[in-house]
Design a protein around this motif. Structure first.
Motif, mmCIF file in Angstrom:
data_model
loop_
_atom_site.group_PDB
_atom_site.id
_atom_site.type_symbol
_atom_site.label_atom_id
_atom_site.label_comp_id
_atom_site.label_asym_id
_atom_site.label_seq_id
_atom_site.Cartn_x
_atom_site.Cartn_y
_atom_site.Cartn_z
ATOM 1 N N CYS A 103 30.691 37.887 25.141
ATOM 2 C CA CYS A 103 32.008 38.072 24.506
ATOM 3 C C CYS A 103 33.045 38.489 25.541
ATOM 4 O O CYS A 103 34.239 38.290 25.331
ATOM 5 C CB CYS A 103 31.946 39.049 23.335
ATOM 6 N N CYS A 125 32.064 43.175 19.767
ATOM 7 C CA CYS A 125 31.665 44.479 20.316
ATOM 8 C C CYS A 125 32.623 44.956 21.406
ATOM 9 O O CYS A 125 32.522 46.101 21.858
ATOM 10 C CB CYS A 125 30.223 44.435 20.829
ATOM 11 N N GLY A 126 33.506 44.096 21.860
ATOM 12 C CA GLY A 126 34.467 44.500 22.887
ATOM 13 C C GLY A 126 33.868 44.575 24.280
ATOM 14 O O GLY A 126 34.499 45.095 25.196
ATOM 15 N N GLY A 127 32.646 44.080 24.457
ATOM 16 C CA GLY A 127 32.040 44.038 25.797
ATOM 17 C C GLY A 127 30.754 44.828 25.929
ATOM 18 O O GLY A 127 30.027 44.689 26.905
ATOM 19 N N GLY A 154 30.354 37.132 20.716
ATOM 20 C CA GLY A 154 29.442 36.800 21.808
ATOM 21 C C GLY A 154 28.487 35.681 21.432
ATOM 22 O O GLY A 154 28.190 34.797 22.242
ATOM 23 N N CYS A 208 26.736 40.454 18.049
ATOM 24 C CA CYS A 208 28.194 40.371 18.196
ATOM 25 C C CYS A 208 28.590 38.921 17.888
ATOM 26 O O CYS A 208 28.176 37.996 18.590
ATOM 27 C CB CYS A 208 28.566 40.759 19.625
ATOM 28 N N ASP A 267 27.502 43.099 26.848
ATOM 29 C CA ASP A 267 27.600 41.748 26.288
ATOM 30 C C ASP A 267 28.459 40.907 27.228
ATOM 31 O O ASP A 267 29.680 40.902 27.126
ATOM 32 C CB ASP A 267 28.213 41.813 24.883
HETATM 33 ZN ZN LIG Z 1 30.217 41.318 22.162
#
Ligand SMILES: [Zn+2]
Ligand SMILES: [Zn+2]
Length: 302
Positions: A168, A142-144, A276, A273, A165
């Motif tokens: 991750c 998810c890139g955060g 994550g 994710c 998140d």
């Molecule tokens: Zn994530």
């Protein structure tokens, strides 16, 4: 050979399973253990397969590099729930699932004893919401920040909301950059059914979701055309491959003759994710804790 009677049998069993309450009971477990699904393979043919073998094959397609066993088990539960939630997708065509990412990506030839064990360890368990298997979407990274289903597909679900998140974020961020000529981007749009100006000079993100992902793009040139980023990404990915614009979390820089896309994350970012989940598992979280984090307001059970 595929027979109508097999489809009817499978659908009956699926319907019976869905009618079962989400409170654990031995009768429900027995039906789940017996459950089979029908898969149409891209290589040709339809086969009836025990549900747990289907789950292991999706793990092989989606998560076989996971180091955390708990993260694998969380994925197994998500895969099973997703399958039963969307079981009617191909009903009119006479089978349950295709073997591509349209349903879930399968790799039977990559199934290992470890993946089978992850499916078996969580056998029959699903994520439940309001008495039905949940739409347990998952994605690579998810890139955060995960994304609300409403902001991707316009359909709100209380267990598919946007959330930071923190897990991750601790791993390597999936940062990406891609660069394409303006003409190639225009051709991708036109070829795959997206309106574009006759000459494309600039791209501008004019609307973002609350998590910061691009939602609407202006295609600027001989005309100015507003395009949903989801349609833009599909056209780009069909023409130039999945990694051309792997997520909607991006900025565009316009250079003479070129567009440069810089972003992070991979996939639609809704639900679990995988990056994550792997970090959570490696940090000692159980698969139930992983599922509870990514699918809040749900129940894990048989
Ligand atoms: Zn994530
Ligand atoms: Zn499908």
């Amino acid at each position: 050979m595929f027979r109508i009677s097999q489809v009817t049998f499978c659908l009956l069993i699926l319907c019976e399973a869905l009618a079962a309450p989400h409170v654990p009971n031995s009768e429900g477990n027995r039906k789940m253990e017996m459950m089979r699904v029908t898969v149409r393979f891209s290589s040709g043919g339809v086969r009836s397969i025990p549900l747990e073998q289907y789950v292991a094959a999706v793990l092989a397609g989606e998560s076989r590099n996971f180091r955390s066993t708990e993260a694998l088990k969380a994925m197994a539960v998500a895969v099973r729930s997703y399958a039963l939630h969307f079981r009617n997708r191909h009903r009119a065509a006479g089978f349950d699932f295709c073997d591509t990412t349209h349903c879930q990506y399968l790799q039977f030839d990559k199934v290992t004893p470890r993946l089978t064990a992850a499916a078996t360890a969580s056998e029959s368990e699903m994520v439940w919401h309001d008495g039905s298997p949940a739409a347990t979407y998952y994605h690579a990274n998810c890139g955060g920040s995960t994304e609300a289903s409403q902001d991707v597909w316009g359909s709100p679900e209380p267990y598919l909301m946007q959330r930071l998140d923190r897990f991750c974020r601790r791993g390597p961020r999936d940062v990406w950059q891609s660069r394409y000529s303006k003409d190639l981007v225009r051709r991708a749009m036109v070829t795959h059914g997206v309106d574009a100006p006759d000459s494309l000079e600039s791209l501008e993100v004019v609307k973002r979701t609350p998590s910061g992902r691009a939602a609407t793009l202006l295609l600027i040139g001989s005309d100015i055309i507003s395009v949903p980023v989801s349609a833009f990404r599909i056209a780009m990915q069909k023409m130039l491959g999945w990694r051309s614009v792997p997520s909607a979390s991006f900025d565009v820089k316009v250079e003479p003759g070129w567009f440069v896309f810089s972003g992070r994350g991979a996939g639609h970012a809704v639900g679990l994710c995988q990056a994550g989940a792997e970090r959570m598992g490696l940090a000692g979280k159980t698969y139930q804790e992983i599922l509870a984090f990514y699918y809040p307001q749900t129940i894990i059970g048989r």
